[in-house]
Design an enzyme around this catalytic site. Structure first.
Site, PDB file in Angstrom:
ATOM      1  N   LYS A  44      28.176  41.150  28.105  1.00 45.55           N
ATOM      2  CA  LYS A  44      28.489  42.337  28.757  1.00 45.55           C
ATOM      3  C   LYS A  44      28.726  42.147  30.176  1.00 45.55           C
ATOM      4  O   LYS A  44      29.052  40.846  30.557  1.00 45.55           O
ATOM      5  CB  LYS A  44      27.213  42.291  29.361  1.00 45.55           C
ATOM      6  CG  LYS A  44      26.602  43.957  27.930  1.00 45.55           C
ATOM      7  CD  LYS A  44      25.607  44.593  28.334  1.00 45.55           C
ATOM      8  CE  LYS A  44      25.434  45.239  27.021  1.00 45.55           C
ATOM      9  NZ  LYS A  44      23.710  45.515  26.302  1.00 45.55           N
ATOM     10  N   ARG A  86      20.628  41.707  20.455  1.00 47.18           N
ATOM     11  CA  ARG A  86      22.267  42.171  19.603  1.00 47.18           C
ATOM     12  C   ARG A  86      23.367  41.374  20.357  1.00 47.18           C
ATOM     13  O   ARG A  86      23.406  41.535  21.569  1.00 47.18           O
ATOM     14  CB  ARG A  86      21.655  43.822  20.263  1.00 47.18           C
ATOM     15  CG  ARG A  86      22.479  44.587  19.992  1.00 47.18           C
ATOM     16  CD  ARG A  86      22.898  46.184  20.700  1.00 47.18           C
ATOM     17  NE  ARG A  86      23.903  46.971  20.086  1.00 47.18           N
ATOM     18  CZ  ARG A  86      24.788  46.835  20.575  1.00 47.18           C
ATOM     19  NH1 ARG A  86      25.285  46.223  21.801  1.00 47.18           N
ATOM     20  NH2 ARG A  86      25.916  47.805  20.661  1.00 47.18           N
TER      21      ARG A  86
END
Ligand code: HH2
Length: 258
Positions: free
Chosen positions: A203, A237
């Site tokens: 991210k 995840r």
């Protein structure tokens, strides 16, 4: 949880697995690397992403889900749309992973009518604009309160608590400082009493810390996954399953020795 993005525009792997054959091969690779769950998505939720309609989303993920739903691991479908949820449930999905926490009209009902697990994620705003000006008085307590309300709404609609997982939604309407506070205090989210899922892999917050592009954030992603698991996350995840599993194996071995 290994990520399979059947999209042309995802943050770190957009376009790589857009063709069904490539996505199915990716899913098989992640299973071979040791994924316990697959997360199949047909719509990018990266900041600024344009939405796609339900028919297009299903056109992307339907063939992949058919190919992997009979496989050795449960499959989550990453969608905000009740219509896609219903089709996915009919095609063998085991979990609805909704970054919108089942707030779309009909989403709670779609989940309640199934026996799927659900992941309720916190997001401030919506993907197109969520990073414009994220604002909280106290990010941890606001995210926790939102998730508590969504658990209550899901339960009231008939989704049993044993089917619910929550996720603070790293990067979804949050500044770097908000994300760091949430990771530091992830145990507070675990106090809700249902399993916590954390999605930190590749991210932007990791790019902000390391100065690296999305494809070069493996080490940072592993560090973040480890910090999340240490703070109680039960599911992480990730795009890089094998490497993450190795790191978590070291963590688990040290923990077992104490
Ligand atoms: N993050 C993304 C997508 N779905 N679901 C949950 N539960 N938690 C997350 O943190 C999460 C999620 C975004 O990541 P990615 O798949 O890398 O990108 P894109 O949305 O562009 O496909």
């Amino acid at each position: 949880m290994g990520v399979v993005n059947v999209t042309p525009d995802s943050l770190s792997d957009g376009g790589k697995f857009f063709q069904p054959r490539a996505a199915i091969a990716r899913a098989e690779q992640l299973i071979a690397e040791g994924a316990d769950i697959l997360d199949l998505g047909g719509e990018s939720t990266r900041p600024g992403a344009q939405s796609v309609d339900a028919a297009e989303e299903w056109r992307r993920i339907g063939p992949v889900l058919s190919a992997v739903s009979e496989g050795p691991v449960p499959v989550a479908v990453d969608t905000m749309k009740p219509e896609v949820m219903q089709r996915a449930i009919g095609a063998g999905a085991s979990m609805i992973n909704d970054v919108n926490a089942l707030r779309a009209h009909g989403a709670l009902q779609a989940a309640a009518a199934s026996d799927c697990a659900v992941c309720l994620m916190h997001m401030q705003g919506e993907p197109r604009t969520m990073q414009a000006a994220p604002s909280y008085a106290d990010v941890v307590s606001e995210v926790r309160l939102f998730l508590a309300e969504r658990i209550a709404a899901a339960e009231a609609s008939g989704v049993g608590r044993e089917r619910i997982v929550v996720d603070p939604g790293f990067g979804f309407g949050k500044t770097l400082e908000h994300n760091l506070k949430l990771l530091l205090r992830l145990l507070a989210i675990g106090e809700l009493g249902v399993p916590v899922l954390a999605g930190l892999s590749r991210k932007s917050m990791l790019g902000a810390i390391t100065g690296r592009e999305a494809g070069e954030r493996l080490a940072a992603s592993i560090a973040a996954a480890l910090l999340a698991v240490e703070r109680g996350a039960r599911i992480v995840r990730v795009h890089d399953v094998a490497a993450t599993r190795d790191a978590l194996a070291v963590w688990a071995a040290v923990r077992a020795a104490t």
